[in-house]
Design an enzyme around this catalytic site. Structure first.
Site, PDB file in Angstrom:
ATOM      1  N   ASP A 279       0.812  -1.214   0.000  1.00  0.00           N
ATOM      2  CA  ASP A 279       0.000   0.000   0.000  1.00  0.00           C
ATOM      3  C   ASP A 279       0.849   1.268   0.000  1.00  0.00           C
ATOM      4  O   ASP A 279       1.828   1.371   0.749  1.00  0.00           O
ATOM      5  CB  ASP A 279      -0.873  -0.019   1.263  1.00  0.00           C
ATOM      6  CG  ASP A 279      -1.806   1.167   1.327  1.00  0.00           C
ATOM      7  OD1 ASP A 279      -2.664   1.273   0.435  1.00  0.00           O
ATOM      8  OD2 ASP A 279      -1.671   1.985   2.257  1.00  0.00           O
ATOM      9  N   GLU A 321       0.780  -0.594  -5.143  1.00  0.00           N
ATOM     10  CA  GLU A 321      -0.332   0.355  -5.187  1.00  0.00           C
ATOM     11  C   GLU A 321       0.308   1.737  -5.249  1.00  0.00           C
ATOM     12  O   GLU A 321       0.806   2.268  -4.257  1.00  0.00           O
ATOM     13  CB  GLU A 321      -1.231   0.254  -3.954  1.00  0.00           C
ATOM     14  CG  GLU A 321      -2.522   1.051  -4.124  1.00  0.00           C
ATOM     15  CD  GLU A 321      -2.586   2.368  -3.372  1.00  0.00           C
ATOM     16  OE1 GLU A 321      -3.482   3.170  -3.662  1.00  0.00           O
ATOM     17  OE2 GLU A 321      -1.745   2.625  -2.488  1.00  0.00           O
TER      18      GLU A 321
END
Ligand code: GLC
Ligand code: GLC
Length: 640
Positions: A279, A321
């Site tokens: 992330d 991401e």
């Protein structure tokens, strides 16, 4: 425990390996050891590097020692087919465990549903122990070694991974590498005055440092978390918080942070996680005077973690991401040099944005221009292609790309927000603005695919309109047809396959109330899903076509991602520029997508020499004497 304190731990760890594990360890080090050493030296310097490398190798050895036979079998299978994630069988599904099925055990009871859709990859949204209360949808982790007790236990996670694997479905899980919750043990110790853990975060005694950094930083959540720093009275310091004030950025210039996060990753790998969604990776390294995104050290950190995983759990892959400009994004897929890997897959944010832009403008030229301009990814890596995800849609349309088709960047971006929030006259969009920033005039959009694409508008009470509904269904299926064939792993965002609309009651949960991304994170409607086999229902019309896309994809060899994609100039295909067209694998596969509200006729002689036959397509598409007739919002896949 810091690296310096455990010198010698590598020897101990390696000595504990049995012969078979030792062989695997040696092979892993032969494969990725140099890569690891080089990446670490680039980040931490030649003097510190050997100690850091030894610590990471010790973790790798311990992970290998504990890796269960079923996962060793995965490692062996992946070694024999390293490009497994590029195959046409790969289709992803993305869901919150609780919203999909209550908890992890519940997910296990719905594997048949996933199998029915042809899914081979399941991304369960953040499932580790978050902080209490508001937690950014689980992206504020309080304990990386524990599963959120509302969802189950670590053992439940491992059992679910086993069950999924038995059905050939790979489990993908988030690892929030950039920040921890303020409630995480490390942050708690830092607040209690522990110097070792204080160095895990960025702290500043007054606002001078933060103010200097702020000059070149953007704001991710300007509405509710302005700025990038938060004052923490108990520490008498400003702490770096890119996202919310309760999400503290980790300071990777401290190698202990890298070691700790890598340890969390390897632990999850041994539970059976095969794909790590890392992330917010662009933010992992900060340097004064820069945007503190996409810096070279962030890439070296990922490369180092990837190298350790190649040794310890060689079957796993990494997904970046990084919602950043296309040229920055492609860097996360590495250089293509197999001895220096970075992430294996990454979100193709550009495609997602362009789909929504083309749907609103009924024009494919900007999409074709911007996708054709993207730096090609290395052949051995893949995009993850998606229509919708749990986040807002930010209008990543560059001014240069907009100008190339004669549009003004800022005006186009604000048009898109107007269109999808429904402010634009005649729009079918039923979304909401997200993070309106008056300083930059930027705004983003929340809303489920079905609500943004016109399904909600077509079903609206008195105005219910069957023709508009049919169009909206076609638009959604056409968007997914692109995601299923442009190149990469397509992801189905939970509920899109049955047209789930916005969750207008999201604010009833006070911890979600100020974040309208919850609009498009509804609970699965299993009553609606039960209608999926009724071809007359909305659910049946969508689900049947998703299944059909999946079945065709599985079958069509040119969709393997080892084959390149060529986007064709839409004006060559049709003078109006409304038909998006691309080829895969030479000319073995051709896709046509009509974004216009009227029929379009494409003469195949304009786009390829070979004869084609119709494969997957929207009802009403015809092929006659080399001419394809596409109804409004229709698509066609043609094959040799
Ligand atoms: C990611 C997530 C997003 C979250 C942010 C902070 O990009 O997708 O939902 O708010 O990171 O962790
Ligand atoms: C921004 C960030 C991305 C994050 C998202 C959350 O786009 O770049 O990382 O997920 O905001 O809404």
């Amino acid at each position: 425990m810091s690296g310096r304190q455990i010198a010698g731990a590598l020897d101990v760890a390696v000595a504990s390996l049995d012969d078979a594990a030792r062989t695997r360890y040696d092979a892993g080090v032969a494969d990725a050891g140099d890569d690891l050493r080089e990446a670490i030296a680039l980040v931490y310097g030649d003097a510190a590097a050997p100690g850091v490398v030894d610590e990471l190798l010790a973790l790798a050895a311990l992970t290998l020692a504990e890796r269960k036979p079923a996962l060793q079998a995965v490692d062996a299978r992946r070694a024999g087919d390293p490009q497994w994630f590029q195959h046409t069988r790969m289709i992803g599904y993305v869901a919150y465990a609780d919203r999909f099925a209550g908890d992890l055990n519940g997910v296990g009871r719905h594997i048949d549903y996933l199998a029915e859709l042809g899914v081979s990859y399941l991304h369960l949204m953040p499932l580790l122990q978050p902080r209490d209360g508001e937690n950014d949808g689980g992206y504020a982790v309080a304990d990386y070694a524990a599963v959120d007790p509302r969802l189950g236990t670590m053992d439940d996670l491992a059992s679910l991974a086993d069950e999924l694997r038995a059905k050939d479905i790979s489990l993908c899980v988030d690892l929030v590498v950039n920040h921890t919750a303020r409630e995480h043990g490390w942050a708690q110790k830092a607040m209690a005055g522990d110097e070792h853990y204080r160095r895990f975060y960025f702290t500043f005694p007054d606002h001078t440092g933060p103010a200097e950094y702020e000059r070149t930083l953007r704001e991710v959540f300007p509405e509710w978390a302005p700025g990038n720093f938060s004052w923490v009275p108990t520490m008498d310091a400003w702490v770096w918080t890119t996202f919310n004030t309760f999400q503290w950025d980790l300071d990777y210039s401290n190698p202990d942070v890298l070691v700790a996060m890598t340890s969390a990753l390897l632990h999850l790998a041994n539970q059976g996680v095969e794909i790590f969604r890392l992330d917010a990776v662009p933010f992992m390294w900060k340097e004064l005077g820069t945007s503190c995104e996409n810096l070279p050290q962030a890439h070296q950190l990922l490369r180092a973690m990837r190298a350790v995983a190649r040794i310890a759990a060689p079957g796993v892959i990494f997904k970046a991401e990084a919602i950043v400009a296309p040229d920055d994004l492609v860097q996360y897929l590495g250089t293509g040099d197999p001895s220096r890997r970075e992430c294996d897959i990454a979100y193709n944010n550009q495609l997602m944005v362009m789909l929504w832009s083309s749907i609103a403008t009924r024009d494919a030229r900007l999409m074709a221009t911007s996708l054709a301009r993207m730096t090609p990814k290395p052949d051995t890596t893949s995009w993850v292609t998606y229509v919708r995800c749990h986040d807002d849609i930010g209008w990543a349309v560059s001014d240069v790309d907009a100008a190339a088709v004669g549009w003004n960047g800022p005006a186009h971006r604000s048009f898109l927000s107007d269109f999808y929030s429904g402010a634009f006259a005649g729009s079918f969009g039923r979304g909401e603005l997200f993070q309106v920033n008056p300083a930059t005039n930027d705004s983003r959009i929340s809303g489920s695919a079905a609500s943004l694409i016109g399904i909600e508008a077509a079903l609206d009470g008195d105005a219910a309109d069957p023709v508009a509904l049919a169009r909206a269904i076609d638009r959604l299926v056409t968007a997914y047809a692109v995601a299923f064939s442009l190149g990469g792993i397509p992801l189905v965002y939970m509920g899109d396959e049955i047209g789930l609309r916005n969750d207008r009651a999201f604010a009833d949960d006070l911890t979600h109330a100020n974040d309208n991304r919850w609009l498009h994170r509804p609970a699965m409607d299993w009553v609606a899903a039960a209608r999926r086999s009724d071809p007359g229902s909305l659910e049946g019309r969508l689900f049947g076509r998703f299944r059909s896309l999946a079945a065709s994809r599985h079958r069509l060899a040119p969709l393997d991602d080892s084959t390149p994609t060529y986007v064709i100039d839409p004006e060559v295909v049709d003078p109006s520029g409304a038909v998006f067209c691309y080829r895969r694998g030479g000319s073995g596969f051709l896709a046509l997508c009509n974004f216009a509200a009227e029929e379009r006729v494409v003469d195949l002689r304009a786009v390829g020499e070979r004869p084609f036959t119709l494969d997957e397509h929207t009802d009403g598409v015809t092929l006659d004497s080399g001419q394809v007739t596409l109804p409004p919002s229709a698509f066609a896949w043609l094959v040799d």
